[in-house]
Design a protein around this motif. Structure first.
Motif, PDB file in Angstrom:
ATOM      1  N   ALA A 205       4.623  17.638 -68.403  1.00 33.46           N
ATOM      2  CA  ALA A 205       4.859  18.649 -67.377  1.00 33.46           C
ATOM      3  C   ALA A 205       5.618  19.840 -67.948  1.00 33.46           C
ATOM      4  O   ALA A 205       5.243  21.000 -67.716  1.00 33.46           O
ATOM      5  N   ARG A 206       6.671  19.582 -68.699  1.00 32.29           N
ATOM      6  CA  ARG A 206       7.459  20.672 -69.271  1.00 32.29           C
ATOM      7  C   ARG A 206       6.673  21.445 -70.320  1.00 32.29           C
ATOM      8  O   ARG A 206       6.863  22.652 -70.488  1.00 32.29           O
ATOM      9  N   HIS A 207       5.775  20.758 -71.012  1.00 25.78           N
ATOM     10  CA  HIS A 207       4.932  21.443 -71.989  1.00 25.78           C
ATOM     11  C   HIS A 207       4.020  22.461 -71.311  1.00 25.78           C
ATOM     12  O   HIS A 207       3.703  23.509 -71.899  1.00 25.78           O
ATOM     13  N   GLN A 208       3.618  22.182 -70.068  1.00 24.55           N
ATOM     14  CA  GLN A 208       2.730  23.093 -69.332  1.00 24.55           C
ATOM     15  C   GLN A 208       3.486  24.230 -68.638  1.00 24.55           C
ATOM     16  O   GLN A 208       2.868  25.176 -68.160  1.00 24.55           O
ATOM     17  N   MET A 209       4.799  24.129 -68.564  1.00 25.85           N
ATOM     18  CA  MET A 209       5.581  25.153 -67.877  1.00 25.85           C
ATOM     19  C   MET A 209       5.743  26.395 -68.744  1.00 25.85           C
ATOM     20  O   MET A 209       5.808  26.317 -69.966  1.00 25.85           O
ATOM     21  N   THR A 210       5.822  27.549 -68.094  1.00 23.26           N
ATOM     22  CA  THR A 210       6.147  28.772 -68.807  1.00 23.26           C
ATOM     23  C   THR A 210       7.623  28.742 -69.198  1.00 23.26           C
ATOM     24  O   THR A 210       8.427  28.020 -68.591  1.00 23.26           O
ATOM     25  N   PRO A 211       8.033  29.518 -70.191  1.00 26.47           N
ATOM     26  CA  PRO A 211       9.454  29.556 -70.567  1.00 26.47           C
ATOM     27  C   PRO A 211      10.366  29.925 -69.401  1.00 26.47           C
ATOM     28  O   PRO A 211      11.482  29.397 -69.288  1.00 26.47           O
ATOM     29  N   LEU A 212       9.909  30.802 -68.519  1.00 25.71           N
ATOM     30  CA  LEU A 212      10.749  31.199 -67.391  1.00 25.71           C
ATOM     31  C   LEU A 212      10.970  30.040 -66.431  1.00 25.71           C
ATOM     32  O   LEU A 212      12.080  29.829 -65.937  1.00 25.71           O
ATOM     33  N   ILE A 213       9.929  29.285 -66.147  1.00 23.78           N
ATOM     34  CA  ILE A 213      10.085  28.154 -65.228  1.00 23.78           C
ATOM     35  C   ILE A 213      11.034  27.116 -65.821  1.00 23.78           C
ATOM     36  O   ILE A 213      11.868  26.543 -65.114  1.00 23.78           O
ATOM     37  N   LYS A 214      10.938  26.890 -67.127  1.00 23.23           N
ATOM     38  CA  LYS A 214      11.887  25.979 -67.769  1.00 23.23           C
ATOM     39  C   LYS A 214      13.313  26.489 -67.592  1.00 23.23           C
ATOM     40  O   LYS A 214      14.246  25.710 -67.351  1.00 23.23           O
ATOM     41  N   GLY A 215      13.492  27.792 -67.732  1.00 24.18           N
ATOM     42  CA  GLY A 215      14.814  28.377 -67.541  1.00 24.18           C
ATOM     43  C   GLY A 215      15.306  28.209 -66.122  1.00 24.18           C
ATOM     44  O   GLY A 215      16.484  27.891 -65.884  1.00 24.18           O
ATOM     45  N   TYR A 216      14.425  28.396 -65.143  1.00 23.11           N
ATOM     46  CA  TYR A 216      14.804  28.219 -63.746  1.00 23.11           C
ATOM     47  C   TYR A 216      15.310  26.804 -63.494  1.00 23.11           C
ATOM     48  O   TYR A 216      16.309  26.587 -62.817  1.00 23.11           O
ATOM     49  N   LEU A 217      14.596  25.834 -64.042  1.00 23.08           N
ATOM     50  CA  LEU A 217      14.979  24.439 -63.830  1.00 23.08           C
ATOM     51  C   LEU A 217      16.342  24.140 -64.442  1.00 23.08           C
ATOM     52  O   LEU A 217      17.137  23.388 -63.873  1.00 23.08           O
ATOM     53  N   ARG A 218      16.631  24.721 -65.595  1.00 23.69           N
ATOM     54  CA  ARG A 218      17.932  24.505 -66.220  1.00 23.69           C
ATOM     55  C   ARG A 218      19.064  25.028 -65.340  1.00 23.69           C
ATOM     56  O   ARG A 218      20.195  24.564 -65.421  1.00 23.69           O
ATOM     57  N   LEU A 219      18.748  26.000 -64.500  1.00 27.69           N
ATOM     58  CA  LEU A 219      19.751  26.574 -63.598  1.00 27.69           C
ATOM     59  C   LEU A 219      19.798  25.870 -62.248  1.00 27.69           C
ATOM     60  O   LEU A 219      20.575  26.243 -61.381  1.00 27.69           O
ATOM     61  N   GLY A 220      18.970  24.860 -62.043  1.00 31.84           N
ATOM     62  CA  GLY A 220      18.977  24.145 -60.778  1.00 31.84           C
ATOM     63  C   GLY A 220      18.074  24.754 -59.727  1.00 31.84           C
ATOM     64  O   GLY A 220      18.317  24.605 -58.529  1.00 31.84           O
ATOM     65  N   VAL A 238       3.819  30.071 -57.949  1.00 32.21           N
ATOM     66  CA  VAL A 238       4.702  29.229 -57.151  1.00 32.21           C
ATOM     67  C   VAL A 238       5.943  30.048 -56.802  1.00 32.21           C
ATOM     68  O   VAL A 238       6.330  30.951 -57.535  1.00 32.21           O
ATOM     69  N   PHE A 239       6.534  29.723 -55.668  1.00 33.94           N
ATOM     70  CA  PHE A 239       7.736  30.417 -55.209  1.00 33.94           C
ATOM     71  C   PHE A 239       8.967  29.746 -55.812  1.00 33.94           C
ATOM     72  O   PHE A 239       9.078  28.522 -55.816  1.00 33.94           O
ATOM     73  N   VAL A 240       9.890  30.553 -56.326  1.00 32.81           N
ATOM     74  CA  VAL A 240      11.078  30.029 -57.008  1.00 32.81           C
ATOM     75  C   VAL A 240      12.340  30.496 -56.306  1.00 32.81           C
ATOM     76  O   VAL A 240      12.454  31.659 -55.926  1.00 32.81           O
ATOM     77  N   MET A 241      13.304  29.597 -56.147  1.00 30.74           N
ATOM     78  CA  MET A 241      14.562  29.937 -55.491  1.00 30.74           C
ATOM     79  C   MET A 241      15.725  29.189 -56.140  1.00 30.74           C
ATOM     80  O   MET A 241      15.579  28.038 -56.540  1.00 30.74           O
ATOM     81  N   LEU A 242      16.862  29.875 -56.225  1.00 30.66           N
ATOM     82  CA  LEU A 242      18.061  29.230 -56.759  1.00 30.66           C
ATOM     83  C   LEU A 242      19.251  29.553 -55.878  1.00 30.66           C
ATOM     84  O   LEU A 242      19.509  30.712 -55.576  1.00 30.66           O
ATOM     85  N   GLN A 243      19.983  28.527 -55.439  1.00 35.24           N
ATOM     86  CA  GLN A 243      21.244  28.722 -54.745  1.00 35.24           C
ATOM     87  C   GLN A 243      22.349  28.766 -55.794  1.00 35.24           C
ATOM     88  O   GLN A 243      22.475  27.868 -56.626  1.00 35.24           O
ATOM     89  N   THR A 244      23.167  29.803 -55.736  1.00 37.77           N
ATOM     90  CA  THR A 244      24.187  29.996 -56.755  1.00 37.77           C
ATOM     91  C   THR A 244      25.097  28.795 -56.909  1.00 37.77           C
ATOM     92  O   THR A 244      25.442  28.401 -58.017  1.00 37.77           O
ATOM     93  N   LYS A 245      25.485  28.170 -55.799  1.00 37.13           N
ATOM     94  CA  LYS A 245      26.425  27.060 -55.890  1.00 37.13           C
ATOM     95  C   LYS A 245      25.838  25.870 -56.619  1.00 37.13           C
ATOM     96  O   LYS A 245      26.560  24.977 -57.049  1.00 37.13           O
ATOM     97  N   LYS A 246      24.509  25.862 -56.818  1.00 40.24           N
ATOM     98  CA  LYS A 246      23.872  24.734 -57.482  1.00 40.24           C
ATOM     99  C   LYS A 246      23.493  25.032 -58.931  1.00 40.24           C
ATOM    100  O   LYS A 246      22.782  24.259 -59.550  1.00 40.24           O
ATOM    101  N   ILE A 247      23.973  26.179 -59.428  1.00 44.77           N
ATOM    102  CA  ILE A 247      23.751  26.454 -60.841  1.00 44.77           C
ATOM    103  C   ILE A 247      24.367  25.324 -61.650  1.00 44.77           C
ATOM    104  O   ILE A 247      25.454  24.846 -61.355  1.00 44.77           O
ATOM    105  N   ASP A 248      23.650  24.901 -62.667  1.00 44.54           N
ATOM    106  CA  ASP A 248      24.130  23.801 -63.501  1.00 44.54           C
ATOM    107  C   ASP A 248      25.572  24.054 -63.943  1.00 44.54           C
ATOM    108  O   ASP A 248      25.943  25.153 -64.321  1.00 44.54           O
ATOM    109  N   ALA A 249      26.381  23.004 -63.906  1.00 46.49           N
ATOM    110  CA  ALA A 249      27.814  23.116 -64.212  1.00 46.49           C
ATOM    111  C   ALA A 249      28.064  23.706 -65.591  1.00 46.49           C
ATOM    112  O   ALA A 249      29.018  24.466 -65.794  1.00 46.49           O
ATOM    113  N   ALA A 250      27.210  23.388 -66.545  1.00 38.43           N
ATOM    114  CA  ALA A 250      27.403  23.911 -67.895  1.00 38.43           C
ATOM    115  C   ALA A 250      27.284  25.427 -67.918  1.00 38.43           C
ATOM    116  O   ALA A 250      28.040  26.112 -68.602  1.00 38.43           O
TER     117      ALA A 250
END
Length: 319
Positions: A205-220, A238-250
């Motif tokens: 699945a990750r191999h098929q993802m674009t670099p941006l989508i991988k980045g989005y996932l790293r941010l939660g 696909v629609f992408v959304m990130l809630q700031t409070k859920k940004i990865d702790a790192a």
């Protein structure tokens, strides 16, 4: 504010000529490289544009006076003038629009072909957009992430993985508008659960993802429900959304110095940020914090960065 690193600069475009250069770059990338359709007028001008460009702003990276990377930004005020956001032609975003405060949509992201191996261009775009978010007090960012083509099955592992593992909560979930598919496109292609859950391999699945989508996932990031087939643009989105409070702790620790720095920044009262067709790291706070955040994005080039206040924070009017 403009940010300069040696002979590169990122800022909002300031005049019609710079806006024309943005549209020409988009034509080269989206039409000539990726096969998006174009009108005769667009072909003659060699510019890619739609009705949403009239009131949009453009973030652009310049190299020796030439625009080599860009994003289109449409905030709530611009959308109201145009009767809605571009994303609304593909997804129902009514739940997000109900939140108060300024919101912005990011779209039409691209980098000139000869600059794609230069990571500095992309990092400068992220830095410019991050500064924009802070200065304009953007509460929500949203948009779509795309693959080239019109056959979602070619990314079946990636799309199905997002469906089973990273859908947005119902209270914020955007949903695809399959009724807006072009004539002849099967609405069933909007399904995200292309494969049964037990058939999903995360590595595939990750191999098929674009670099941006991988980045989005790293941010939660979380994703809306459904895939939009954009036949005219030769993409599926696909629609992408990130809630700031859920940004990865790192990442929070990198940006703000502590892992739980954003724990009080909640969705209540409309205080939410999201991530659109870009990789962006939202932050809040003083310019000292903002600068630290920008330097993190610029990495080894941060030592050469200059931050230039610019009274021309807006462009010279719509076209």
């Amino acid at each position: 504010m403009a940010i300069k690193v040696r002979d590169y600069e990122v800022r909002l475009t300031r005049n019609k000529e710079e806006r024309r250069q943005v549209r020409q770059l988009r034509y080269e990338v989206f039409v000539e490289e990726e096969g998006a359709s174009a009108t005769e007028e667009q072909k003659n001008l060699r510019e890619e544009y739609d009705s949403h460009d009239r009131f949009a702003e453009y973030m652009a990276v310049f190299h020796n006076g030439k625009i080599v990377g860009t994003y289109r930004i449409i905030d709530r005020n611009a959308a109201e003038k145009m009767g809605g956001f571009y994303t609304e032609s593909e997804f129902n975003i009514s739940k997000i629009k109900r939140y108060s405060g300024n919101v912005a949509e990011m779209s039409r992201a691209c980098v000139a072909k000869e600059y794609r191996e230069n990571a500095l261009v992309m990092r400068m775009l992220w830095a410019g957009l991050g500064e924009y978010v802070v200065r304009r007090k953007i509460m929500i960012l949203f948009g779509v992430a795309s693959w080239v083509g019109t056959k979602p099955v070619e990314s079946a592992q990636a799309i199905s993985y997002l469906y089973y593992n990273h859908l947005s909560p119902l209270s914020l979930r955007a949903t695809v508008l399959s009724e807006n598919f072009a004539e002849g496109v099967n609405p069933k292609l909007s399904r995200m659960n292309i494969l049964p859950k037990e058939f999903i391999d995360e590595n595939d699945a990750r191999h098929q993802m674009t670099p941006l989508i991988k980045g989005y996932l790293r941010l939660g990031a979380t994703f809306g429900k459904g895939v939009f087939i954009d036949k005219a643009f030769n993409s599926y989105d696909v629609f992408v959304m990130l809630q700031t409070k859920k940004i990865d702790a790192a990442y929070q620790k990198h940006f703000l110095g502590r892992e739980n720095a954003l724990e009080d920044f909640d969705v209540k009262d409309g205080k939410m940020k999201t991530l659109g067709k870009i990789m962006l790291f939202p932050v809040t706070g003083s310019f000292k914090i903002v600068r630290a955040f920008l330097e993190f994005l610029l990495r080894e080039d941060a030592a050469d960065a200059e931050y230039i206040e610019d009274s021309k924070d807006s462009e010279d009017g719509e076209e």
